[in-house]
Design an enzyme around this catalytic site. Structure first.
Site, PDB file in Angstrom:
ATOM      1  N   HIS A 130      24.362  -1.774   1.059  1.00 27.57           N
ATOM      2  CA  HIS A 130      25.326  -2.876   1.022  1.00 27.57           C
ATOM      3  C   HIS A 130      26.741  -2.375   0.792  1.00 27.57           C
ATOM      4  CE1 HIS A 130      25.717  -2.780  -3.415  1.00 27.57           C
ATOM      5  NE2 HIS A 130      24.399  -2.605  -3.449  1.00 27.57           N
ATOM      6  N   CYS A 146      20.355   0.946  -5.324  1.00 24.72           N
ATOM      7  CA  CYS A 146      20.869   0.559  -4.012  1.00 24.72           C
ATOM      8  C   CYS A 146      21.790   1.645  -3.463  1.00 24.72           C
ATOM      9  CB  CYS A 146      21.636  -0.757  -4.099  1.00 24.72           C
ATOM     10  SG  CYS A 146      20.583  -2.193  -4.308  1.00 24.72           S
TER      11      CYS A 146
END
Length: 171
Positions: A130, A146
């Site tokens: 992301h 992440c």
């Protein structure tokens, strides 16, 4: 970590084109890459803090990324199972425990949303590739697992890959 909650999916052809047209990252570059993987495969090398999109011609597009903090890193093979533009974000239990003042939901598009302009969720866990609202974290060990990218780089990658794309995270 990443937990999918309600996401507003606004993915039309015009939107994808707009994401691709976002400003080019100065650090993104085409480099030699000969790992024998097929075109379109994503490889994240956590020790390098780099993500590679394999071109299939002996090269890859290399992007700088932030990866998991010590103790939060993982490795393995997975696939992109969702693509979201300006996703809402709800902190996973571990993040909320460490940061109890976080709200339960941060709407997509908010400057305080840590997902940035786009996110691609990864099958088999609470992780995603992301964007970020903290560009100074790129190149560091900063996340709960992440893979963070500059917003202009996630916009570029978002337009180049599809749901089902193979992702290999290596240390």
């Amino acid at each position: 970590m990443f937990r999918t909650v309600k996401y507003r999916v606004r993915l039309a052809g015009a939107l994808a084109a707009a994401l691709c047209a976002a400003g080019a990252a100065q650090a993104r570059e085409v480099v030699p890459f000969a790992d024998g993987l097929g075109a379109g495969t994503i490889v994240v090398r956590t020790t390098e803090r780099r993500l590679y999109l394999v071109n299939g011609d002996g090269t890859a597009i290399r992007y700088p990324v932030a990866v998991g903090k010590p103790g939060k890193q993982w490795s393995g093979a997975t696939q992109i199972d969702g693509k979201y533009y300006q996703p809402d974000w709800s902190p996973p239990a571990e993040v909320k425990r460490d940061n109890p003042r976080l709200p339960n939901l941060i709407r997509g598009g908010s400057p305080s949303n840590p997902m940035g302009v786009a996110a691609m969720t990864l099958r088999g866990g609470e992780y995603a590739i992301h964007g970020t609202n903290r560009p100074n974290s790129i190149g560091t060990f900063a996340s709960y697992g992440c893979i963070r990218m500059y917003n202009q780089d996630i916009a570029d990658l978002f337009g180049r890959v599809a749901v089902g794309t193979e992702v290999y995270v290596m240390r």
